[in-house]
Design a protein around this motif. Structure first.
Motif, short mmCIF file in Angstrom:
data_model
loop_
_atom_site.label_atom_id
_atom_site.label_comp_id
_atom_site.label_asym_id
_atom_site.label_seq_id
_atom_site.Cartn_x
_atom_site.Cartn_y
_atom_site.Cartn_z
N UNK A 13 0.81 -1.23 0.00
CA UNK A 13 0.00 0.00 0.00
C UNK A 13 0.83 1.27 0.00
N UNK A 14 2.02 1.24 0.60
CA UNK A 14 2.84 2.46 0.65
C UNK A 14 3.59 2.70 -0.65
N UNK A 15 3.87 1.64 -1.40
CA UNK A 15 4.60 1.78 -2.65
C UNK A 15 3.67 2.09 -3.81
N UNK A 16 2.61 1.31 -3.98
CA UNK A 16 1.72 1.48 -5.13
C UNK A 16 0.79 2.67 -4.98
N UNK A 17 0.37 2.95 -3.74
CA UNK A 17 -0.59 4.03 -3.51
C UNK A 17 0.02 5.20 -2.75
N UNK A 18 1.23 5.04 -2.27
CA UNK A 18 1.90 6.13 -1.56
C UNK A 18 1.20 6.54 -0.28
N UNK A 19 0.50 5.61 0.37
CA UNK A 19 -0.21 5.92 1.62
C UNK A 19 0.81 5.88 2.75
N UNK A 20 1.15 7.06 3.27
CA UNK A 20 2.17 7.14 4.32
C UNK A 20 1.81 8.27 5.28
N UNK A 21 2.07 8.10 6.57
CA UNK A 21 1.82 9.19 7.52
C UNK A 21 2.91 10.25 7.41
N UNK A 36 -0.16 11.14 3.14
CA UNK A 36 -0.07 11.36 1.70
C UNK A 36 -0.69 10.19 0.95
N UNK A 37 -1.12 10.46 -0.25
CA UNK A 37 -1.46 9.43 -1.24
C UNK A 37 -0.78 9.85 -2.53
N UNK A 38 0.03 8.96 -3.10
CA UNK A 38 0.74 9.25 -4.36
C UNK A 38 0.78 7.95 -5.15
N UNK A 87 -3.75 -2.84 -13.33
CA UNK A 87 -5.01 -2.25 -13.77
C UNK A 87 -5.81 -1.66 -12.61
N UNK A 88 -5.75 -2.34 -11.46
CA UNK A 88 -6.52 -1.86 -10.31
C UNK A 88 -5.79 -2.18 -9.03
N UNK A 89 -5.94 -1.28 -8.06
CA UNK A 89 -5.36 -1.45 -6.73
C UNK A 89 -6.31 -0.81 -5.73
N UNK A 90 -6.54 -1.47 -4.61
CA UNK A 90 -7.28 -0.82 -3.53
C UNK A 90 -6.70 -1.25 -2.20
N UNK A 91 -6.79 -0.36 -1.23
CA UNK A 91 -6.23 -0.63 0.08
C UNK A 91 -7.04 0.08 1.14
N UNK A 101 -8.38 3.78 -0.29
CA UNK A 101 -8.01 4.24 -1.62
C UNK A 101 -8.36 3.14 -2.61
N UNK A 102 -9.13 3.49 -3.64
CA UNK A 102 -9.55 2.53 -4.65
C UNK A 102 -9.26 3.11 -6.03
N UNK A 103 -8.50 2.36 -6.82
CA UNK A 103 -8.18 2.79 -8.19
C UNK A 103 -8.55 1.66 -9.13
#
Length: 842
Positions: free
Chosen positions: A766-774, A783-785, A792-796, A807-809
């Motif tokens: 989740x921190x690498x693909x979606x950049x979810x970090x405090x 952050x979300x990056x 094709x799709x990622x969710x966490x 986060x859902x992509x």
């Protein structure tokens, strides 16, 4: 032309309703939970909606900031057990060490560890009431009890599981002077309200290491989670001098005790065992050597439980011959393994068995007792039971094979899924790995061995915990217990008689540094200022001791000196590691982390000093270890040299330099292009463990190599799954074939196949693909990056004290839920929750 449309839905503005809504959402399955559910079956007690198995505690107000006012008020006066600071945690570690020794695990566990005092005191200062009142003190305690009021003993009782009842009576006198009828003591000679001191003295004479504790259920003296009436201190014997005839007693200073929830069972919290569930084997496996043996021989029955578990094995074994002697004379033999090869290895030398499989028979009223259970808790997937007697070869019937599997109670708050099912599976197995290694208050390194906490493992595991379980207590207790013996016992006093200046946490130089770094990471991910306030004196002790070891030479200014003949410098289980330069970068990171902790404590002078020291160290490292031509960090001092006489490039040092922020803060503008190129090279010796591999994947992501980072996760952790892993290992080398993959420490099955530091992908994905970090303590800001690396799709779903970040992509659609009380940094804007952001890229 590229168009981007955003729709913002601001959630309910009513704070009370919003907090309720957040609580409900954080307990409900998210899209990520639902999409990963097929892999959640690896955990037999998986739940994303509640804590399982049910813990033996009476719940108190939630640690989450979104706990409602009604919830808080209904629990605010719940009584708690009181212990001295860190006494329960240190007792837990003492028990772990004892059990490891009793089970004959092949473990070496160096370091200094605090043993709880067996003699303590609690006191309460009482302002005598202006109106008459009576109270009956109902006291539960661990240890012999003496109650003293204003220096007069009013009660004495032996240790008991029952309540101690003491009558106290306060009465107003005409002259406004107050007394206790039990005492006739006058404190008020100036017509001012008098005060009294109630002291409870506890001595535990029964069990070594068991901490005295107390619980008062109700009334003025109730021991509650939010009252500051009570203080605590320990009493220890001081070694007598030559001219003294008796040991003298010394007291530590008074301090605030620690509250722990009551248990449903009624036992004191330090006696709580992990709950267990009964699991059955998924199938019986044909023993690999069955067809090669002569008819009538018995190689045993082999059972597969389908996954790595930790628990007690039970089964029945009855003779097929009525004239056969009793089971007591011819007991069956039990073998277990994390792999089939280990489970069927029945002819190893005793020193090469990793666990004791001693069997005992539970007491029963039956005339014929055919039931057996393992004496010690065991880590395994496979079970082999040999049932024939050694003298007659008479066959027995094995039945009712089961395991009482022990699990730390958790809820899977976090979740991850993506269009690559292998990555989804890796996330789930990573989370399950850590879940098994959370045991009896602590994060252990592994469940087969060592079954003990190590600081380096915790620095990585606490981040994984934050993304999966949001269980701050198990992290806090691990950090507390590990530091007490080395950097300060009661009230932060360092035991100078039993330590020397080269002592380190876990007996490892770099683990003292990882402990300081972990304390900073703990605040970032969990935000616990109460813990930091209690630990601050020990953090300062640690830094002062470490600074005293530093080189004051101008050229090597601030470098941490290490005596490799006397100290253990670890870094990683790998050959050709440039350890000295890696240590110095960790030392820089520890000093910067310490300064950040000092900032939180508003200790500006200390923060300034430690940052100045870190800057001096950075300059020395730049002069001695930076290769300007290649743009990488090389070894220094005692590190290994290449054939050309130059210092070798250090993969570990460069990884640590990136994830710590060292390269960006070393006083010069250093390009990271060379480091990126070096990390992608195959001729530089690789890291040796999933511990360092996780940090390497993190470094690649920070360098913009997200795709390479994800490829590493697929090949490294996916490689373990290909070899049949259900949890992730202590070390992995894809070139090792067959059974050699299980060997470590010179023993054929010495490698742990369920190791906490193998759980990194649960944080990395989740921190690498979606950049979810405090970016602020406790996820107050984050952050979300997104960089999907071709997916094709990622969710966490990531848990925070404020509720879950979701986060859902999916293709060109993006949805982000920002919990109330938090602020998101996304697309160069700041988004204040609660809100849901929907984005569509045309």
């Amino acid at each position: 032309m590229h168009h981007q449309r955003m729709c913002v839905e601001r959630d309910d503005n009513d704070n009370t309703n919003q907090m309720r809504k957040t609580q409900i959402l954080s307990s409900a399955p998210t899209k990520a939970h639902k999409q990963s559910s097929s892999f959640a079956t690896i955990d037999p007690v998986y739940s994303c909606t509640q804590i399982t198995p049910s813990p033996d505690i009476v719940s108190h107000p939630s640690n989450d900031v979104n706990a409602s006012e009604n919830d808080m008020s209904s629990n605010s006066h719940n009584s708690c057990w009181l212990y001295g600071e860190a006494e329960l945690e240190c007792h837990g570690l003492f028990l772990l060490k004892t059990k490891v020794k009793e089970a004959n695990l092949n473990v070496w566990y160096p370091g200094l560890f605090h043993t709880p005092s067996n003699h303590v005191q609690f006191r309460c200062l009482v302002q005598n009431s202006s109106s008459s009142w009576r109270e009956r003190l109902r006291l539960r305690a661990v240890g012999n009890v003496t109650v003293i009021l204003d220096n007069n003993e009013i009660y004495r009782g032996k240790a008991s599981d029952e309540e101690h009842c003491i009558d106290l009576t306060f009465q107003k006198r005409k002259d406004a002077d107050y007394n206790l009828l039990h005492d006739n003591h006058k404190n008020d000679t100036n017509n001012e309200t008098s005060s009294s001191t109630l002291l409870v003295d506890l001595i535990n004479e029964e069990e070594e290491g068991e901490p005295p504790a107390m619980l008062i259920q109700d009334g003025y003296f109730a021991t509650t989670i939010d009252n500051g009436k009570w203080q605590w201190r320990s009493q220890k014997k001081k070694k007598k001098e030559e001219n003294e005839t008796n040991d003298t007693v010394v007291y530590n200073d008074w301090s605030t005790p620690m509250p722990f929830s009551k248990t449903i069972s009624g036992i004191p919290p330090h006696k709580v065992e992990l709950p267990s569930v009964v699991l059955l084997p998924e199938k019986e496996v044909i023993h690999p050597s069955k067809q090669e043996e002569e008819e009538g021989s018995d190689n045993g029955q082999l059972f597969d439980f389908g996954r790595e578990i930790l628990g007690y094995i039970s089964f029945s074994c009855s003779s097929n011959n009525e004239n056969e002697e009793s089971n007591v004379n011819h007991p069956p033999s039990l073998y277990v393994g994390e792999s089939i090869a280990e489970a069927i290895a029945e002819n190893l030398p005793p020193e090469e068995y990793e666990q004791s499989t001693e069997l005992v028979q539970p007491s029963t009223d039956d005339d014929e007792n055919d039931k057996w259970t393992s004496k010690h808790i065991l880590a395994f997937r496979y079970v082999c039971i040999i049932s024939s007697s050694s003298s007659t070869k008479q066959q027995h019937t094995i039945k009712n094979v089961s395991c009482h599997a022990c699990f730390h109670p958790v809820q899977y708050h976090g979740a991850f899924s993506c269009s690559d099912t292998l990555l989804t599976q890796i996330w789930m197995h990573s989370a399950y790995t850590l879940r098994l290694c959370m045991h009896q208050h602590f994060i252990l390194d592994g469940i087969k061995r060592d079954r003990l906490p190590w600081t380096g493992d915790i620095a990585l595991s606490l981040m994984v915990n934050a993304y999966c379980f949001k269980d701050k207590d198990v992290v806090m207790k691990s950090l507390v217990a590990l530091c007490r013996g080395t950097f300060g016992g009661d009230c932060g006093v360092v035991d100078s008689e039993n330590r020397n200046d080269l002592d380190d946490i876990n007996g490892i130089v770099d683990y003292s540094l990882w402990w300081i770094i972990a304390e900073d990471l703990y605040q970032l991910y969990f935000s616990d200022m109460g813990h930091l306030t209690r630990q601050w004196v020990r953090i300062k002790n640690a830094m002062e001791i470490l600074i005293q070891r530093c080189d004051d030479d101008d050229e090597n200014d601030g470098m941490l000196l290490v005596d490799l003949d006397k100290q253990w410098l670890f870094i990683d289980w790998a050959d050709d590691v440039q350890k000295i330069v890696s240590l110095q970068i960790l030392w820089w990171w520890a000093q910067v982390s310490g300064a950040a902790l000092a900032d939180r404590m508003k200790d500006s002078d200390t923060a300034k000093l430690w940052r100045s020291n870190a800057n001096s160290l950075a300059q020395a490292l730049y002069l001695n270890a930076w290769d300007d031509d290649l743009g990488v960090w090389r070894g220094l001092l005692e590190d290994n040299k290449g054939n050309d006489g130059t210092m070798k490039i250090s993969r570990h040092a460069n990884v640590l330099a990136i994830i710590s922020g060292f390269t960006k803060s070393s006083g010069t503008t250093l390009s990271t292009t060379g480091i990126k190129t070096m990390l992608l090279r195959k001729d530089i010796p690789p890291v040796g463990t999933p511990y360092m591999k996780a940090f390497e994947c993190m470094a690649l992501c920070r360098l913009g190599e997200t795709k390479e980072s994800i490829c590493n996760i697929r090949s490294y952790w996916g490689g373990m799954l290909e070899k049949g892993a259900t949890t992730f290992w202590e070390a992995y080398n894809h070139d090792e074939k067959d059974d050699e993959a299980y060997a470590f420490y010179g023993r054929p099955f010495g490698k742990s196949l369920c190791h906490a530091w193998g759980s990194g992908p649960a944080m990395l994905l989740p921190s690498t693909l979606l950049g979810i970090r405090p970016t602020a303590d406790g996820w107050k800001e984050f952050t979300v990056a997104c960089d999907l690396a071709g997916l094709e799709s990622v969710c966490a779903s990531v848990p925070t004290p404020y509720g879950n970040i979701c986060v859902e992509i999916d293709g060109n659609k993006v949805n982000i839920h920002v919990p109330g009380g938090t602020t998101l940094d996304y697309c160069q804007r700041r988004w204040i929750g609660p809100m849901t952001i929907s984005q569509l890229d045309d």
